[in-house]
Design a protein around this motif. Structure first.
Motif, PDB file in Angstrom:
ATOM      1  N   ILE A   1      -8.161   4.304  -3.150  1.00  0.00           N
ATOM      2  CA  ILE A   1      -8.306   3.645  -4.260  1.00  0.00           C
ATOM      3  C   ILE A   1      -6.865   2.776  -4.293  1.00  0.00           C
ATOM      4  CG2 ILE A   1      -8.922   2.712  -6.540  1.00  0.00           C
ATOM      5  CD1 ILE A   1     -11.427   5.087  -5.814  1.00  0.00           C
ATOM      6  N   ILE A   2      -5.106   3.020  -5.336  1.00  0.00           N
ATOM      7  CA  ILE A   2      -4.665   3.447  -5.339  1.00  0.00           C
ATOM      8  C   ILE A   2      -4.040   1.866  -3.798  1.00  0.00           C
ATOM      9  CG2 ILE A   2      -1.900   4.033  -5.673  1.00  0.00           C
ATOM     10  CD1 ILE A   2      -4.191   4.158  -8.135  1.00  0.00           C
ATOM     11  N   ALA A   3      -4.069   2.681  -2.463  1.00  0.00           N
ATOM     12  CA  ALA A   3      -3.197   1.765  -1.419  1.00  0.00           C
ATOM     13  C   ALA A   3      -4.487   0.550  -1.280  1.00  0.00           C
ATOM     14  CB  ALA A   3      -3.662   3.125  -0.111  1.00  0.00           C
ATOM     15  N   ALA A   4      -6.065   0.391  -1.919  1.00  0.00           N
ATOM     16  CA  ALA A   4      -6.031  -0.812  -1.433  1.00  0.00           C
ATOM     17  C   ALA A   4      -5.751  -1.732  -2.679  1.00  0.00           C
ATOM     18  CB  ALA A   4      -7.903  -0.989  -1.655  1.00  0.00           C
ATOM     19  N   SER A   5      -5.689  -1.118  -3.694  1.00  0.00           N
ATOM     20  CA  SER A   5      -5.303  -1.707  -4.793  1.00  0.00           C
ATOM     21  C   SER A   5      -3.454  -3.018  -4.899  1.00  0.00           C
ATOM     22  CB  SER A   5      -5.122  -1.602  -6.253  1.00  0.00           C
ATOM     23  OG  SER A   5      -4.464  -0.076  -6.118  1.00  0.00           O
ATOM     24  N   GLY A   6      -3.132  -1.538  -3.531  1.00  0.00           N
ATOM     25  CA  GLY A   6      -1.426  -1.799  -3.157  1.00  0.00           C
ATOM     26  C   GLY A   6      -0.820  -2.952  -1.768  1.00  0.00           C
ATOM     27  N   LEU A   7      -3.054  -3.298  -1.191  1.00  0.00           N
ATOM     28  CA  LEU A   7      -2.454  -4.135  -0.319  1.00  0.00           C
ATOM     29  C   LEU A   7      -3.310  -5.258  -0.946  1.00  0.00           C
ATOM     30  CD1 LEU A   7      -5.568  -2.286   2.000  1.00  0.00           C
ATOM     31  CD2 LEU A   7      -2.970  -3.296   2.441  1.00  0.00           C
ATOM     32  N   VAL A   8      -3.730  -5.496  -2.378  1.00  0.00           N
ATOM     33  CA  VAL A   8      -3.636  -6.405  -3.005  1.00  0.00           C
ATOM     34  C   VAL A   8      -2.417  -7.462  -3.389  1.00  0.00           C
ATOM     35  CG1 VAL A   8      -4.804  -7.900  -4.420  1.00  0.00           C
ATOM     36  CG2 VAL A   8      -6.104  -6.116  -3.499  1.00  0.00           C
ATOM     37  N   ALA A   9      -1.891  -5.955  -3.735  1.00  0.00           N
ATOM     38  CA  ALA A   9      -0.593  -6.314  -4.334  1.00  0.00           C
ATOM     39  C   ALA A   9       1.127  -6.857  -3.433  1.00  0.00           C
ATOM     40  CB  ALA A   9      -0.059  -5.084  -5.742  1.00  0.00           C
ATOM     41  N   GLY A  10       0.263  -6.282  -2.434  1.00  0.00           N
ATOM     42  CA  GLY A  10       1.067  -6.521  -1.690  1.00  0.00           C
ATOM     43  C   GLY A  10       0.816  -8.392  -0.990  1.00  0.00           C
ATOM     44  N   LEU A  11      -0.005  -8.369  -1.052  1.00  0.00           N
ATOM     45  CA  LEU A  11      -0.440  -9.906  -0.244  1.00  0.00           C
ATOM     46  C   LEU A  11      -0.147 -10.735  -1.462  1.00  0.00           C
ATOM     47  CD1 LEU A  11      -2.068 -12.168   1.360  1.00  0.00           C
ATOM     48  CD2 LEU A  11      -4.083 -12.024  -0.102  1.00  0.00           C
ATOM     49  N   VAL A  12      -0.338 -10.516  -2.685  1.00  0.00           N
ATOM     50  CA  VAL A  12       0.145 -11.581  -3.823  1.00  0.00           C
ATOM     51  C   VAL A  12       2.259 -11.623  -4.069  1.00  0.00           C
ATOM     52  CG1 VAL A  12       0.600 -11.463  -6.596  1.00  0.00           C
ATOM     53  CG2 VAL A  12      -1.046 -11.425  -4.979  1.00  0.00           C
ATOM     54  N   TYR A  13       2.034 -10.278  -3.220  1.00  0.00           N
ATOM     55  CA  TYR A  13       3.977 -10.337  -2.935  1.00  0.00           C
ATOM     56  C   TYR A  13       4.451 -11.707  -2.645  1.00  0.00           C
ATOM     57  CZ  TYR A  13       8.678  -9.527  -2.384  1.00  0.00           C
ATOM     58  OH  TYR A  13       9.990  -9.726  -2.563  1.00  0.00           O
ATOM     59  N   TRP A  14       3.302 -12.026  -1.521  1.00  0.00           N
ATOM     60  CA  TRP A  14       3.875 -12.395   0.249  1.00  0.00           C
ATOM     61  C   TRP A  14       3.385 -13.591   0.308  1.00  0.00           C
ATOM     62  CZ3 TRP A  14       0.883 -15.255   2.867  1.00  0.00           C
ATOM     63  CH2 TRP A  14       0.449 -16.338   3.988  1.00  0.00           C
ATOM     64  N   LEU A  15       2.295 -14.060  -1.220  1.00  0.00           N
ATOM     65  CA  LEU A  15       2.821 -15.488  -1.465  1.00  0.00           C
ATOM     66  C   LEU A  15       3.625 -15.887  -2.277  1.00  0.00           C
ATOM     67  CD1 LEU A  15      -1.084 -15.199  -2.104  1.00  0.00           C
ATOM     68  CD2 LEU A  15      -0.495 -16.654  -0.298  1.00  0.00           C
ATOM     69  N   ILE A  16       3.962 -14.592  -3.199  1.00  0.00           N
ATOM     70  CA  ILE A  16       5.007 -15.522  -4.106  1.00  0.00           C
ATOM     71  C   ILE A  16       6.543 -15.966  -3.255  1.00  0.00           C
ATOM     72  CG2 ILE A  16       6.505 -15.012  -5.825  1.00  0.00           C
ATOM     73  CD1 ILE A  16       3.392 -13.983  -7.008  1.00  0.00           C
ATOM     74  N   ALA A  17       6.415 -14.777  -3.252  1.00  0.00           N
ATOM     75  CA  ALA A  17       7.665 -14.293  -1.884  1.00  0.00           C
ATOM     76  C   ALA A  17       8.208 -14.163  -1.046  1.00  0.00           C
ATOM     77  CB  ALA A  17       8.896 -13.520  -3.306  1.00  0.00           C
ATOM     78  N   GLY A  18       7.115 -13.727  -0.235  1.00  0.00           N
ATOM     79  CA  GLY A  18       7.136 -13.511   1.019  1.00  0.00           C
ATOM     80  C   GLY A  18       6.989 -14.001   2.386  1.00  0.00           C
ATOM     81  N   ARG A  19       6.530 -15.246   2.125  1.00  0.00           N
ATOM     82  CA  ARG A  19       6.396 -16.075   3.161  1.00  0.00           C
ATOM     83  C   ARG A  19       7.511 -16.442   3.723  1.00  0.00           C
ATOM     84  NH1 ARG A  19       2.652 -19.918   0.129  1.00  0.00           N
ATOM     85  NH2 ARG A  19       3.818 -19.247  -1.153  1.00  0.00           N
TER      86      ARG A  19
ATOM     87  N   ALA B   1       0.542  -0.955   0.410  1.00  0.00           N
ATOM     88  CA  ALA B   1       0.026   0.174  -0.054  1.00  0.00           C
ATOM     89  C   ALA B   1       0.749   1.093  -0.033  1.00  0.00           C
ATOM     90  CB  ALA B   1      -1.073  -0.052   1.246  1.00  0.00           C
ATOM     91  N   ALA B   2       1.677   1.308   0.764  1.00  0.00           N
ATOM     92  CA  ALA B   2       2.918   2.371   0.785  1.00  0.00           C
ATOM     93  C   ALA B   2       3.697   2.285  -0.781  1.00  0.00           C
ATOM     94  CB  ALA B   2       3.679   1.833   1.739  1.00  0.00           C
ATOM     95  N   SER B   3       4.404   1.738  -1.244  1.00  0.00           N
ATOM     96  CA  SER B   3       4.684   1.762  -2.479  1.00  0.00           C
ATOM     97  C   SER B   3       3.471   2.037  -3.609  1.00  0.00           C
ATOM     98  CB  SER B   3       5.504   0.448  -2.760  1.00  0.00           C
ATOM     99  OG  SER B   3       6.150  -0.202  -1.967  1.00  0.00           O
TER     100      SER B   3
END
Length: 156
Positions: free
Chosen positions: A127-145, A101-103
């Motif tokens: 709206i942009i920050a909310a989409s960043g929340l979704v993108a952050g979750l996707v990033y976590w699923l791929i690389a952040g875990r 969201a911050a990015s």
């Protein structure tokens, strides 16, 4: 696999996670605008923003331009947050969502520097920050875990 191999694997996972997260984040922006455009008293331009993905699919160079522009606008702050997560082995999904969201909000601020003082842009920031929340979750699923340049002592 040695330490250098592990670090290379982490860097490749960060890159893959970022590229997929940007794509999903763009779809999230379009989806949020499309849903919000159906609400009463929604600004007129919400309708246009909800149709943009169709235009991007019909005209692929436009879609690629939007994708690469988003990568340019969010790349530095995302790299900063990803390195913090990797160096300190931060694996919490909420933290990655906040980073996303911050990015995204930071990238939006690069386009409209006066967005924080213009009340008409505040819904867009949300709206942009909310989409960043979704993108952050996707990033976590791929690389952040599995974040962390240091190799785990046991297991994998």
């Amino acid at each position: 696999m040695g330490m250098a191999g592990h670090v290379l694997k982490r860097i490749l996972m960060m890159l893959a996670g970022y590229l997929v997260a940007v794509l999903v984040g763009l779809f999230a922006v379009a989806g949020i605008y499309a849903v919000l455009s159906s609400l009463p008293n929604a600004p007129e331009y919400f309708d246009v923003m909800g149709v943009t993905p169709i235009a991007a699919l019909v005209v692929p160079p436009l879609g690629m331009f939007i994708y690469f522009l988003t990568i340019i606008l969010t790349g530095m702050q995302t790299l900063f947050f990803a390195l913090i997560a990797e160096l300190f082995s931060l694996r919490n999904f909420l933290l990655h969502m906040i980073f996303g969201a911050a990015s995204a909000a930071g990238g939006f601020a690069l386009i409209w520097p006066d967005a924080d003082i213009n009340p008409e842009r505040w819904p867009d920031i949300g709206i942009i920050a909310a989409s960043g929340l979704v993108a952050g979750l996707v990033y976590w699923l791929i690389a952040g875990r599995d974040a962390g340049f240091r190799r785990p002592l046991f297991g994998r």
